[in-house]
Design an enzyme around this catalytic site. Structure first.
Site, PDB file in Angstrom:
ATOM      1  N   HIS A 201      37.736  41.750  41.850  1.00  0.00           N
ATOM      2  CA  HIS A 201      38.923  42.517  42.475  1.00  0.00           C
ATOM      3  C   HIS A 201      39.861  41.843  43.627  1.00  0.00           C
ATOM      4  CE1 HIS A 201      36.457  44.352  45.432  1.00  0.00           C
ATOM      5  NE2 HIS A 201      37.530  44.231  46.288  1.00  0.00           N
ATOM      6  N   ASP A 246      32.580  43.597  38.403  1.00  0.00           N
ATOM      7  CA  ASP A 246      33.517  43.172  39.570  1.00  0.00           C
ATOM      8  C   ASP A 246      32.686  41.928  40.251  1.00  0.00           C
ATOM      9  OD1 ASP A 246      35.162  43.186  41.615  1.00  0.00           O
ATOM     10  OD2 ASP A 246      34.506  44.663  42.619  1.00  0.00           O
ATOM     11  N   GLY A 340      38.218  44.160  53.762  1.00  0.00           N
ATOM     12  CA  GLY A 340      37.992  42.917  54.087  1.00  0.00           C
ATOM     13  C   GLY A 340      36.633  42.384  53.833  1.00  0.00           C
ATOM     14  N   SER A 342      35.154  42.908  51.083  1.00  0.00           N
ATOM     15  CA  SER A 342      34.892  42.756  49.482  1.00  0.00           C
ATOM     16  C   SER A 342      34.519  41.316  49.359  1.00  0.00           C
ATOM     17  CB  SER A 342      36.273  43.225  49.030  1.00  0.00           C
ATOM     18  OG  SER A 342      36.177  44.581  48.967  1.00  0.00           O
ATOM     19  N   GLY A 343      33.555  41.163  48.168  1.00  0.00           N
ATOM     20  CA  GLY A 343      32.945  39.924  47.748  1.00  0.00           C
ATOM     21  C   GLY A 343      32.043  39.403  48.640  1.00  0.00           C
TER      22      GLY A 343
END
Length: 392
Positions: A201, A246, A340, A342-343
């Protein structure tokens, strides 16, 4: 050279019993099927490397090895074969009078059935075009090679990490910042010397690799070092706004040299399991509260794995939790990933003080809200997918 061979046997031996012939035939057929299903295309090239001196020290040869591997990465990542190129490795360096010969094995995803000869010619053609104007490769940089994955230069001391504290230098050497226009967007995790895993995403609105860069170190500004993104591979079944699948891979160049401050995390086996209430750790440059701004300093927090039985309760996330997802945090809230992050990585330590990546920050309702813990992409669920794309 294609490193694909299938051993056969003759059926002319009349002494073999019929059931043995049948069994061996079945096993041989299974070997062929598995080989075709898992085959990666291997090519071996010899490259002549110009240098200024004949005899070289072992350190200089190591430098040449890394420089050659970086050069080949750049050649194929920037070519028409970038979607099939996986990696390369120098398997031999032979010092000669004025040159050094490098034997390099390159790994590609196999082309369509019946096109292997064409594919091989294409690989040779691209390599020949890119290296026609040979250039000298330097061999004067001192390198420190650290091959162990999941090792920290700073040991984790009991009760040392307090949720939300700034991370010490070198504490989480696999943490990466994904940036667009030099502005932090997402976190990522270093899993190889040219691969980062993150959330799909992060690229929902922009998946052009030329507009992304990677930053390493515990601060965004100044960064420890930066790398250019060459390729972004999003999971084929990721379909926003759905949150399934994701996960994405980022290939960059040049390769990084592992050190105390930059090191890859270990990837778990697909069959690995991690019980509820296990202590795990999240790191990132994300906001400290919902609606806040990303931070310049890397921060860390200690949380716990939450069982699917609890996470799927109606007052938590219900049927929003799909296969390949799991929850971590605390039902009472407070400590959580945020915008921030994310991932970024969710990691766990084994009894040998080795760290493994088990989750990727994916989604959640607000940040640190009661009964709304963080939801993570389950790395073991996608372990085979990661291997198929990276060879790792």
């Amino acid at each position: 050279m294609y490193l694909h061979r299938v051993a056969g046997y003759g059926t002319h031996n009349r002494d073999l019993k019929q059931w043995m012939v049948t069994l061996l035939s079945a096993l041989s057929l299974m070997m062929v099927v598995v080989t075709i299903g898992l085959l990666a295309l291997f090519l071996v090239f010899d490259i002549q490397v110009n240098s200024n001196s004949g005899q070289k020290s072992s350190n200089q040869l190591k430098d040449l090895q890394e420089t050659n591997e970086n050069l080949v990465d750049e050649i194929f990542i920037d070519s028409a074969l970038n979607n099939r190129y996986i990696k390369n490795h120098v398997v031999g360096l032979t010092p000669e009078e004025d040159d050094t010969k490098a034997d390099i094995v390159m790994v590609f995803q196999p082309p369509a059935t019946g096109r292997r000869t064409v594919g091989k010619k294409t690989h040779h053609s691209i390599l020949d075009q890119k290296t026609r104007n040979a250039r000298a490769l330097p061999a004067d940089v001192s390198l420190v090679q650290v091959k162990d994955c999941g090792k920290r230069a700073i040991p984790l001391i009991a009760n040392r990490i307090v949720s939300g504290n700034p991370a010490a230098k070198g504490a989480w050497p696999w943490q990466v910042s994904l940036q667009r226009s030099n502005i932090h967007q997402c976190g990522g995790t270093l899993i190889g010397n040219m691969w980062v895993v993150t959330a799909a995403h992060c690229f929902r609105t922009n998946s052009n690799p030329r507009q992304w860069t990677l930053s390493f170190g515990t601060t965004i500004n100044p960064p420890l070092m930066k790398r250019d993104v060459r390729r972004i591979i999003m999971h084929e079944r990721y379909r926003p706004p759905a949150r399934d699948h994701d996960i994405a891979l980022v290939q960059f160049s040049p390769r990084v040299t592992f050190s105390d401050e930059v090191r890859r995390i270990c990837l778990p086996e697909p069959s690995a399991s991690f019980p509820p209430n296990s202590t795990v750790y999240i790191t990132g440059f994300g906001a400290l509260y919902y609606g806040g701004e990303s931070q310049n300093e890397l921060r860390e927090a200690r949380v716990q794995i939450i069982s699917n039985d609890i996470c799927k309760k109606r007052h938590v996330y219900g049927n929003e939790i799909k296969r390949g997802m799991f929850c971590a945090g605390f039902l009472e809230g407070n400590y959580d990933a945020c915008r921030g992050d994310s991932g970024g990585p969710l990691v766990i330590r084994d009894n040998k003080d080795t760290w493994y990546l088990i989750g990727i920050v994916s989604w959640g309702d607000n940040c640190g809200q009661k009964n709304k813990p963080g939801v993570y992409t389950q790395v073991t669920y996608y372990r085979h997918w990661i291997a198929s794309k990276t060879g790792l």
